[in-house]
Design an enzyme around this catalytic site. Structure first.
Site, PDB file in Angstrom:
ATOM      1  N   ARG A 246       0.867  -1.177   0.000  1.00  0.00           N
ATOM      2  CA  ARG A 246       0.000   0.000   0.000  1.00  0.00           C
ATOM      3  C   ARG A 246       0.900   1.221   0.000  1.00  0.00           C
ATOM      4  NH1 ARG A 246      -3.596  -2.231  -1.916  1.00  0.00           N
ATOM      5  NH2 ARG A 246      -5.686  -2.656  -1.100  1.00  0.00           N
ATOM      6  N   GLU A 275      -2.411   8.031  -3.855  1.00  0.00           N
ATOM      7  CA  GLU A 275      -2.927   7.477  -5.100  1.00  0.00           C
ATOM      8  C   GLU A 275      -4.336   8.005  -5.403  1.00  0.00           C
ATOM      9  OE1 GLU A 275      -3.774   2.869  -6.429  1.00  0.00           O
ATOM     10  OE2 GLU A 275      -1.999   3.312  -5.240  1.00  0.00           O
ATOM     11  N   HIS A 293      -0.816   0.779 -10.456  1.00  0.00           N
ATOM     12  CA  HIS A 293      -1.493  -0.198  -9.588  1.00  0.00           C
ATOM     13  C   HIS A 293      -2.004  -1.389 -10.410  1.00  0.00           C
ATOM     14  CE1 HIS A 293      -3.538  -0.462  -5.410  1.00  0.00           C
ATOM     15  NE2 HIS A 293      -3.340  -1.669  -5.901  1.00  0.00           N
TER      16      HIS A 293
END
Length: 326
Positions: A246, A275, A293
């Protein structure tokens, strides 16, 4: 939004927060009275509050921040389950959900191999300067092969340090050890019994010894900014840093400084602290590989994730404990 009404009597009413692969869509329509969000943007606060009041279950995903504040105006909302599409669920306040009678599930297992594959992609791209090389060719600046052209790190036989030795960490370690003959170090809260040679070390010792450091811990308050200036300062100047976990596990500002000042040789990132915002300073660096991602971005994997989330919903509404309750 568009609604589909089921013919059978009173099926649970479920909101699915993103467009899904065809197999997931077809199965969802068989099981539930489904409403589909046709946007890929995160749900707004108003949408989340409305969904908690209007649906029996919701399939949210990354970016849908079901915080304590979202739950605060409810005693027991109509929604009784958040079947998260994804293994990471740090965007959901699980304790707040439980306090309001809402079960939370996720989709572990389905994402393991695909995410490990992207870790390997980033390791090789960063170590061998593949992104930099492709940019050179696309810009028409390549002048031809020569013996000292774009020399990078040869990973075979080197030492990998994996932070987090869960399913994904172990899948990465197997690929590194059996595929590239790498020595495996790991940092984890507890020792792990694994089917490959590995040595557990404290985080900073691992950082000091590894040629490649890969982060594979879950997100959440316990791991927020777990990797910062102290870890980058402990790494070797030729080492590469990879994050497929993450974004907020890493202090992104400290990473930028480490890359700019040559404290580490390079980085490969699939996730970002804020993000989808990626700092200009990071985008301008040649010694970092940036992916959008892509960890689970294969159709069969995303279908498996969606079907697993639907299985969690189906079990819950049948009065059973979902296999992937968190």
């Amino acid at each position: 939004m568009t609604a589909t009404t089921r013919a059978r009597a009173n099926p649970p009413r479920v909101l699915i927060a993103r467009p899904m692969p065809a197999a997931v869509r077809a199965r969802a329509e068989e099981l539930f009275d489904v409403e589909w969000r046709d946007s890929n943007a995160p749900m707004s606060d108003a949408e989340m509050r409305s969904a908690l009041a209007l649906y029996d279950g919701i399939m949210p995903t990354l970016g849908d921040r079901f915080s304590a504040e979202i739950f605060a105006e409810f005693g027991r909302p109509r929604c009784r389950i958040l079947a998260n599409f994804g293994v990471g669920y740090n965007h959901i306040d699980v304790e707040a959900a439980r306090g309001h009678g809402v079960t939370v599930t996720n989709t572990p297992g389905a994402v393991t191999d695909a995410t490990a594959d992207v870790a390997m992609t980033l390791m090789l791209m960063s170590a061998r300067r593949a992104g930099e090389g492709e940019r050179l060719v696309r810009a028409g600046l390549w002048t031809g092969w020569h013996p000292t052209q774009m020399l990078g790190l040869h990973v075979s036989g080197k030492t990998v340090g994996i932070i987090g030795m869960g399913r994904i960490g172990q899948a990465i370690a197997r690929r590194c050890h059996y595929g590239f003959g790498m020595n495996v170090l790991y940092a984890n809260r507890s020792a792990k019994t694994v089917d490959f040679p590995a040595q557990q070390l404290p985080l900073h010792e691992l950082a000091a010894q590894a040629d490649v450091v890969i982060v594979a811990v879950p997100g959440g308050p316990d791991t927020h900014h777990m990797i910062g200036a102290d870890v980058f300062g402990a790494m070797q100047p030729h080492a590469h840093f990879i994050n497929i976990a993450r974004g907020d596990v890493v202090d992104e500002a400290a990473l930028i400084v480490a890359l700019q000042q040559g404290q580490i040789a390079g980085a490969g990132l699939d996730v970002y602290e804020f993000e989808p915002k990626v700092p200009e300073a990071l985008r301008q660096l040649e010694n970092v590989t940036l992916l959008p991602h892509l960890g689970t971005a294969a159709e069969e994997v995303r279908s498996d994730m969606g079907l697993m989330a639907l299985n969690n919903l189906q079990a819950f509404f049948a009065g059973e404990t979902p296999a992937n309750a968190v």
